[in-house]
Design an enzyme around this catalytic site. Structure first.
Site, PDB file in Angstrom:
ATOM      1  N   LYS A  62       0.844  -1.210   0.000  1.00 20.84           N
ATOM      2  CA  LYS A  62       0.000   0.000   0.000  1.00 20.84           C
ATOM      3  C   LYS A  62       0.877   1.258   0.000  1.00 20.84           C
ATOM      4  O   LYS A  62       0.565   2.232  -0.683  1.00 20.84           O
ATOM      5  CB  LYS A  62      -0.938   0.005   1.213  1.00 20.84           C
ATOM      6  CG  LYS A  62      -2.070  -1.012   1.099  1.00 20.84           C
ATOM      7  CD  LYS A  62      -3.249  -0.406   0.363  1.00 20.84           C
ATOM      8  CE  LYS A  62      -4.214  -1.396  -0.252  1.00 20.84           C
ATOM      9  NZ  LYS A  62      -4.743  -2.444   0.576  1.00 20.84           N
TER      10      LYS A  62
ATOM     11  N   LYS B  22      -4.011 -11.630  -7.987  1.00 20.66           N
ATOM     12  CA  LYS B  22      -5.259 -12.223  -7.507  1.00 20.66           C
ATOM     13  C   LYS B  22      -6.460 -11.350  -7.866  1.00 20.66           C
ATOM     14  O   LYS B  22      -6.299 -10.159  -8.148  1.00 20.66           O
ATOM     15  CB  LYS B  22      -5.184 -12.399  -5.990  1.00 20.66           C
ATOM     16  CG  LYS B  22      -4.976 -11.085  -5.253  1.00 20.66           C
ATOM     17  CD  LYS B  22      -4.997 -11.262  -3.751  1.00 20.66           C
ATOM     18  CE  LYS B  22      -4.733  -9.944  -3.068  1.00 20.66           C
ATOM     19  NZ  LYS B  22      -5.690  -9.436  -2.159  1.00 20.66           N
TER      20      LYS B  22
ATOM     21  N   LYS C 270     -10.968  -6.417  -4.963  1.00 24.10           N
ATOM     22  CA  LYS C 270     -12.145  -5.553  -5.002  1.00 24.10           C
ATOM     23  C   LYS C 270     -11.882  -4.282  -5.790  1.00 24.10           C
ATOM     24  O   LYS C 270     -12.758  -3.745  -6.428  1.00 24.10           O
ATOM     25  CB  LYS C 270     -12.539  -5.155  -3.578  1.00 24.10           C
ATOM     26  CG  LYS C 270     -13.138  -6.284  -2.780  1.00 24.10           C
ATOM     27  CD  LYS C 270     -13.901  -5.711  -1.589  1.00 24.10           C
ATOM     28  CE  LYS C 270     -14.024  -6.744  -0.505  1.00 24.10           C
ATOM     29  NZ  LYS C 270     -13.182  -6.465   0.660  1.00 24.10           N
TER      30      LYS C 270
HETATM   31  P1  TYM Z   1     -10.857  -8.412   2.349  1.00 26.57           P
HETATM   32  O1  TYM Z   1     -12.078  -7.604   2.547  1.00 26.57           O
HETATM   33  O2  TYM Z   1      -9.808  -7.893   1.436  1.00 26.57           O
HETATM   34  O3  TYM Z   1     -11.234  -9.857   1.860  1.00 26.57           O
HETATM   35  C1  TYM Z   1     -12.194 -10.630   2.534  1.00 26.57           C
HETATM   36  C2  TYM Z   1     -11.811 -12.097   2.503  1.00 26.57           C
HETATM   37  O4  TYM Z   1     -11.653 -12.545   1.160  1.00 26.57           O
HETATM   38  C3  TYM Z   1     -10.370 -13.153   1.005  1.00 26.57           C
HETATM   39  N1  TYM Z   1      -9.865 -12.876  -0.366  1.00 26.57           N
HETATM   40  C4  TYM Z   1      -9.398 -13.819  -1.199  1.00 26.57           C
HETATM   41  N2  TYM Z   1      -9.257 -15.147  -1.046  1.00 26.57           N
HETATM   42  C5  TYM Z   1      -8.771 -15.837  -2.098  1.00 26.57           C
HETATM   43  N3  TYM Z   1      -8.440 -15.276  -3.284  1.00 26.57           N
HETATM   44  C6  TYM Z   1      -8.557 -13.932  -3.491  1.00 26.57           C
HETATM   45  N4  TYM Z   1      -8.272 -13.416  -4.672  1.00 26.57           N
HETATM   46  C7  TYM Z   1      -9.051 -13.143  -2.410  1.00 26.57           C
HETATM   47  N5  TYM Z   1      -9.312 -11.828  -2.252  1.00 26.57           N
HETATM   48  C8  TYM Z   1      -9.804 -11.680  -0.991  1.00 26.57           C
HETATM   49  C9  TYM Z   1      -9.487 -12.507   2.055  1.00 26.57           C
HETATM   50  O5  TYM Z   1      -8.386 -13.330   2.375  1.00 26.57           O
HETATM   51  C10 TYM Z   1     -10.457 -12.360   3.207  1.00 26.57           C
HETATM   52  O6  TYM Z   1     -10.556 -13.557   3.938  1.00 26.57           O
HETATM   53  N6  TYM Z   1      -8.180  -7.580   6.457  1.00 26.57           N
HETATM   54  C11 TYM Z   1      -9.298  -8.313   5.928  1.00 26.57           C
HETATM   55  C12 TYM Z   1     -10.612  -8.030   6.652  1.00 26.57           C
HETATM   56  C13 TYM Z   1     -10.533  -8.223   8.133  1.00 26.57           C
HETATM   57  C14 TYM Z   1     -10.433  -9.468   8.813  1.00 26.57           C
HETATM   58  C15 TYM Z   1     -10.399  -9.138  10.204  1.00 26.57           C
HETATM   59  C16 TYM Z   1     -10.390 -10.801   8.396  1.00 26.57           C
HETATM   60  C17 TYM Z   1     -10.538  -7.237   9.059  1.00 26.57           C
HETATM   61  N7  TYM Z   1     -10.468  -7.787  10.309  1.00 26.57           N
HETATM   62  C18 TYM Z   1     -10.299 -10.129  11.183  1.00 26.57           C
HETATM   63  C19 TYM Z   1     -10.293 -11.793   9.378  1.00 26.57           C
HETATM   64  C20 TYM Z   1     -10.255 -11.454  10.762  1.00 26.57           C
HETATM   65  C21 TYM Z   1      -9.468  -7.915   4.469  1.00 26.57           C
HETATM   66  O7  TYM Z   1      -9.020  -6.886   4.053  1.00 26.57           O
HETATM   67  O8  TYM Z   1     -10.222  -8.760   3.770  1.00 26.57           O
END
Ligand code: TYM
Length: 333
Positions: free
Chosen positions: A113, A195, A198
């Site tokens: 980032k 990957k 969003k």
């Molecule tokens: P976020 O919002 O980016 O993504 C949500 C979940 O989707 C998974 N993910 C993927 N898995 C496989 N392939 C991909 N291309 C892919 N893109 C996204 C992410 O691994 C995630 O599980 N920091 C986290 C949100 C968060 C969180 C937490 C998660 C905040 N607090 C506490 C677990 C526990 C995030 O940005 O996810």
């Protein structure tokens, strides 16, 4: 019902995509019948990129609707919004005293980032892993269903839990990244670069709200080539990706059929893509339609949010009281 507590969240930064589904949500849905689960929309985490206030609210509603449309049952799990739980930022503050600048700066997501948005390297970005740890530890979470990209954050959460326990006495379990298939998942983007995500690479990411036409268009455009020239040759990465996506949504025989045509140099990628698009549409369209109908019902979403908030705060306030007491912040009893 198992005893281990499950916690996970999804940021409200944009439309959910196949990566979110197969990396996280699919496990959520399965775990809800086997474990006590806390799932939430991570709206505080989305503030690192300063979203428009009106957009933030709509995004929170949308992610909640998508969670339910994917199969989460708010009667079975505690489904809530992160900012509804004031105990989380309090634990975050406490954990920040146990997190060191050097280790936070070394986090891969921070470095990415800082490189991609050099004008907005804020403290929230640096302490993103401590807020995430607070999210998990506030319910004494043990299993955290996430995709591969979150692995390092979970490692840090374990370190913070260990440090707290070491300094103040056994309080928190050490949380683990969890996937039923044992390996954490990374869903690749359609252009063969990185990957699905969003915010980046929208044309190479399939969203759960994509229309049938958008799905067809994106899959048609996915990177491919003229096909192999020698039998049983090695598959290029971008073709492996197509097969990986096919494995997620198509029947086993379909995947086998195209693999065999690849191995015998008779594969026509146009046909494979059309089949993939058709199966993808079958998978996505019911989720999309269900999301639309849930999202229209703001009263229902708010009711679910409020019920989730109550249940989540009950657990969070207990954990926070215990942590405060262990630290010595308990003056009136
Ligand atoms: P976020 O919002 O980016 O993504 C949500 C979940 O989707 C998974 N993910 C993927 N898995 C496989 N392939 C991909 N291309 C892919 N893109 C996204 C992410 O691994 C995630 O599980 N920091 C986290 C949100 C968060 C969180 C937490 C998660 C905040 N607090 C506490 C677990 C526990 C995030 O940005 O996810």
């Amino acid at each position: 019902m198992n005893q281990e507590i499950v916690v996970s969240g999804i940021r409200s930064t944009g439309n959910l995509h196949l990566g979110n589904y197969f990396g996280a949500m699919k496990n959520y849905v399965k775990m809800q019948d086997e474990y006590p689960c806390y799932f939430f929309v991570a709206d505080y985490h989305s503030l690192t990129t300063h979203p428009e206030p009106a957009a933030l609210k709509q995004n929170v509603y949308k992610v909640l609707a998508e969670n339910i449309a994917c199969g989460l049952d708010p009667e079975k799990v505690t489904l809530y919004v992160q900012s509804d739980i004031p105990e989380i930022p309090e634990l975050y503050l406490i954990l920040n005293m146990l997190a060191y600048k050097g280790e936070l700066e070394k986090t891969a997501s921070f470095k990415d980032k800082a490189r991609s948005q050099p004008d907005n390297v804020n403290a929230g970005l640096l302490t993103y892993p401590t807020l995430m740890s607070a999210d998990i530890m506030i319910h004494k979470g043990q299993y955290v269903p996430v995709g591969k990209d979150q692995e390092q954050h979970l490692e840090m959460a374990r370190n913070f839990a260990q440090r707290f326990n070491h300094r103040y006495g056994e309080t928190f379990p050490e949380p683990e990244a969890f996937n039923f298939g044992t390996q954490l998942v990374k869903i690749p983007s359609l252009d063969g670069n990185g990957k699905m995500s969003k915010s980046e690479n929208e044309n190479a990411t399939i969203y759960l709200c994509d229309t049938d036409e958008q799905i067809i268009k994106k899959i048609k455009k996915a990177k491919s080539d003229q096909g192999p020239l020698t039998e049983f040759s090695e598959m290029p990465d971008y073709i492996v990706n197509l097969f990986d996506l096919m494995q997620l949504v198509s029947a086993k025989e379909t995947v086998e059929h195209f693999k065999s045509t690849f191995n015998h140099c008779t594969i026509r990628y146009g046909d494979m893509k059309m089949q993939l698009a058709e199966d993808m549409i079958k998978f996505i369209s019911p989720i999309r339609e269900k999301t639309i109908s849930i999202k229209e019902d703001t009263a229902l979403i708010q009711k679910i949010m409020k019920a989730g908030k109550e249940k989540a705060r009950e657990s969070a306030s207990k954990t926070l009281a215990e942590a405060r007491k262990k630290i010595g912040i308990h003056f009136y009893c």
